[in-house]
Every structure is written in structure tokens, then in C-alpha cells.
Design a protein around this motif. Structure first.
Motif, PDB file in Angstrom:
ATOM      1  N   SER A  49      46.152 116.315  98.572  1.00 13.17           N
ATOM      2  CA  SER A  49      47.204 115.501  97.736  1.00 13.17           C
ATOM      3  C   SER A  49      48.589 115.570  98.379  1.00 13.17           C
ATOM      4  O   SER A  49      49.274 114.780  98.771  1.00 13.17           O
ATOM      5  CB  SER A  49      47.117 115.758  96.390  1.00 13.17           C
ATOM      6  N   ALA A  50      49.009 116.964  98.657  1.00 12.27           N
ATOM      7  CA  ALA A  50      50.232 117.394  99.319  1.00 12.27           C
ATOM      8  C   ALA A  50      50.401 116.691 100.633  1.00 12.27           C
ATOM      9  O   ALA A  50      51.651 116.287 100.922  1.00 12.27           O
ATOM     10  CB  ALA A  50      50.520 118.722  99.280  1.00 12.27           C
ATOM     11  N   GLN A  64      48.926 114.103 102.050  1.00 12.09           N
ATOM     12  CA  GLN A  64      49.136 112.634 101.916  1.00 12.09           C
ATOM     13  C   GLN A  64      50.512 112.272 101.080  1.00 12.09           C
ATOM     14  O   GLN A  64      51.085 111.207 101.907  1.00 12.09           O
ATOM     15  CB  GLN A  64      47.886 112.078 100.904  1.00 12.09           C
ATOM     16  N   ASP A  65      51.048 112.958 100.177  1.00  8.16           N
ATOM     17  CA  ASP A  65      52.289 112.646  99.765  1.00  8.16           C
ATOM     18  C   ASP A  65      53.410 112.810 100.661  1.00  8.16           C
ATOM     19  O   ASP A  65      54.473 111.989 100.669  1.00  8.16           O
ATOM     20  CB  ASP A  65      52.478 113.554  98.381  1.00  8.16           C
TER      21      ASP A  65
END
Length: 343
Positions: A50-51, A53-54
Motif C-alpha cells: 500500500s505504501a 502504491q501511495d
């Protein structure tokens, strides 16, 4: 007054990913390298993803290659770029490679030119390993000398110097075709064989002979042809026109040869499958383009590429490659039927 250009935003780093995810850089490396299972929890791995991608983080593959001593590039050697089967093999290999930040370079073996030279100035410096079809034998001489892990596709299990091997159950495919025709009542067979000298076609020839030999009253004649429609048509036309009892079924090494056999039958005024049944092998798009559609054997080409790339990755990681041959399946269509009455 024009304002000064703004500096480009700094590219996110693995340190940034680690800070946002609340983990160490080592954990980020494990997750992004696909080696986290058994070392990192699923929840932690998901935080890292997630990190990543963010932040829009992309690994610096050049730096990683220097660090690991790898180029993260594999060479896929095939006999021809025009082959649908090998295009699908490439698709499977490239999909697995992409999941592991690898690239795949496609190299067609030169035809009629003798052994191919090393496709790179120094293959050892440019590649991590080679995946090669046994049909591309001309290209393998120089590559075998490059001290690279070699994964062979559809090749002789007794061949030395191979790090891993991915085979299809070719013999079983031929048995399925032959038993299908025998069950329909056929006893006189023509085997339209590929003239290419490779392990896979030698297996097909042996499997046809063995399957027919086990059926009382059955016999098979083999003729060879180059692997194209015209050559297949000419060879089948000559064989069907020969004096003596005509074969009631033609077992072809490939769908391309089968298309040629169907054309030969039509030129001689024979109907497929009423007068003669024709079967192929591979289940190419061609198999459903001809009329009647071909009874053939479906080969999982993309799985061959996937398993080939996975085998190379396993070798590079010091793990055993997945054992066993990939199964193949008979697909019955309109080109096979019982022999004509009284034949």
C-alpha cells in the motif's frame, strides 16, 4: 518576469516506503522481491504494498542489479517468431518474469544458417539465464558455452548440461489421438510427420508406432514433410494417391500439416471425415479456421512459458524446479469420424 523553474519532486525511495509502512528497509526489500512468505506477516506485506502504491515508488532496477550481481534478464530462444505456439510460450514467460521484475528477451533461432553466434557481445554479462526450445537447437551451441543456467522446453530428458527442464506429455497426446481413431474403427493409418529433427517429433513418431502396434490388424505408414501447409498437402496427396488400400485416417504431427492434409484430400475428391479422418496436434487458431474443424491435441503453451520462467527463477535462487510433465488434452471436432463402410 518569468519565475525560475521549480525543481522536480524527489523520487520516492525504499526508505520512504519503510517510513510510511512503519517497517525496516530490509522488510521492504523482502516484500518487493517476493521473498517475504515465512518471514513477514501478510498484514505487514500489505502495508508495504500500500505504501509503495501511495508513494508511486518504483524500484531502481539498475542499482538492484549491481547489488545482486544480476541483470534480471532472461533469454527465450525459439525457432521462429511467426509460430503461434511460441508466441503463447513467450506470453506465459513474460507474465511470470514481470511479477519478479525480470525482463525476457526473445531470440529466434536463425534458419538454415548453421549454429547461431552468441546474440550478445557477452551473453554472460547481459543475461541471468536462458530458456530454450529443443526445436531451436541451432542457437544453443554458443549459449551453452556462456556458463549460463539453461532451462530446456520440450526436450530430451537424457540431454546433459541442463539446469531444469519443462516437458509436455507429448507421448500421451499421441496416444489419446490414436486411441480415439482406433475406437472409431480405423485400422489403416498415415502418419504425416514433421521433417524437423528434434526430440519432440521423434517422441510423436514412436508413440504412433507403439499405439498402432498394440491394435490387432492395424498398420501405419509414415511420410515426412516440412512444417508448412504446402509441404503437408504435397506429401499427403502423394501418399493418398499411391496404389493399394488407402489409409482411412491421417495422424499429423501439427495442425499446420493437418491443414495441408485436408487440402490434399479435397484435391483428390475425398471428403473429410467421410472418406478420411484427419487429426492435428497443438490446437492452434488454425484448428478452428479450417472446415471441418480439426480434432487435435491442446498444448498449454502459456503454462510452458510460465513454468519455464519459474524454473529459471528457482535455479537462480538455488531451489529445485517443479517436477513432472504438463498434461495435454484431446479435443474432438469434426475432422474425425468412423471409417467408410467396408474399408
Amino acid at each position: 518576469m518569468t519565475s525560475a523553474p521549480q525543481p522536480a519532486p524527489a523520487r520516492p525511495t525504499s526508505r520512504d516506503v519503510a517510513r510510511v509502512a512503519g517497517v525496516s528497509q530490509a522488510t521492504v526489500s523482502l516484500v518487493l522481491g517476493g521473498k517475504w512468505r515465512g518471514r513477514v506477516s501478510e498484514a505487514t506485506a500489505e502495508r508495504v504494498r500500500s505504501a509503495t502504491q501511495d508513494l508511486g515508488y518504483r524500484p531502481n532496477l539498475a542499482a538492484r542489479s549491481l547489488r545482486l550481481g544480476r541483470t534480471r534478464t532472461a533469454l527465450l530462444v525459439v525457432p521462429a517468431l511467426t509460430s503461434e505456439f511460441f508466441a503463447r510460450v513467450y506470453t506465459g514467460a513474460a507474465a511470470v518474469a514481470a511479477e519478479h521484475d525480470f525482463g525476457v528477451v526473445l531470440y529466434p533461432s536463425p534458419e538454415g544458417m548453421g549454429p547461431a553466434r552468441d546474440p550478445f557481445a557477452s551473453a554472460r554479462a547481459a543475461l541471468d539465464g536462458v530458456i530454450a526450445s529443443s526445436m531451436a537447437a541451432d542457437a544453443l551451441g554458443a549459449l551453452r558455452g556462456a556458463d549460463l543456467p539453461l532451462v530446456m522446453l520440450d526436450s530430451d530428458p537424457a540431454d546433459p548440461g541442463v539446469a531444469a527442464r519443462v516437458n509436455l506429455d507429448i507421448a500421451d497426446g499421441i496416444r489419446q489421438v490414436t486411441e480415439h481413431l482406433l475406437t472409431l474403427g480405423h485400422r489403416r493409418f498415415l502418419h504425416l510427420a514433421s521433417a524437423i529433427d528434434s526430440w519432440t517429433f521423434a517422441v510423436r513418431a514412436r508413440a504412433v508406432r507403439d499405439a498402432v502396434r498394440q491394435a490387432p490388424g492395424a498398420d501405419v505408414r509414415t511420410v515426412e514433410a516440412a512444417l508448412d501447409v504446402r509441404a503437408g498437402r504435397e506429401a499427403a496427396e502423394h501418399a493418398l494417391a499411391d496404389p493399394g488400400p488407402r489409409p482411412t485416417a491421417i495422424i499429423c504431427d501439427d495442425d499446420i500439416l493437418a491443414a495441408g492434409a485436408c487440402k490434399a484430400a479435397r484435391r483428390l475428391g475425398l471428403r473429410v471425415p467421410d472418406d478420411v479422418s484427419v487429426t492435428g496436434f497443438d490446437d492452434l487458431a488454425l484448428a478452428t479456421a479450417v472446415e471441418p474443424e480439426l480434432t487435435t491435441v491442446r498444448l498449454p503453451a502459456e503454462q510452458v512459458g510460465e513454468r519455464g520462467m519459474n524454473a529459471l527463477l528457482a535455479v537462480l535462487d538455488g531451489r529445485p524446479a517443479e517436477p513432472g510433465s504438463l498434461p495435454v488434452h484431446l479435443v474432438v471436432r469434426g475432422s474425425s469420424a468412423p471409417p467408410p463402410p467396408g474399408s
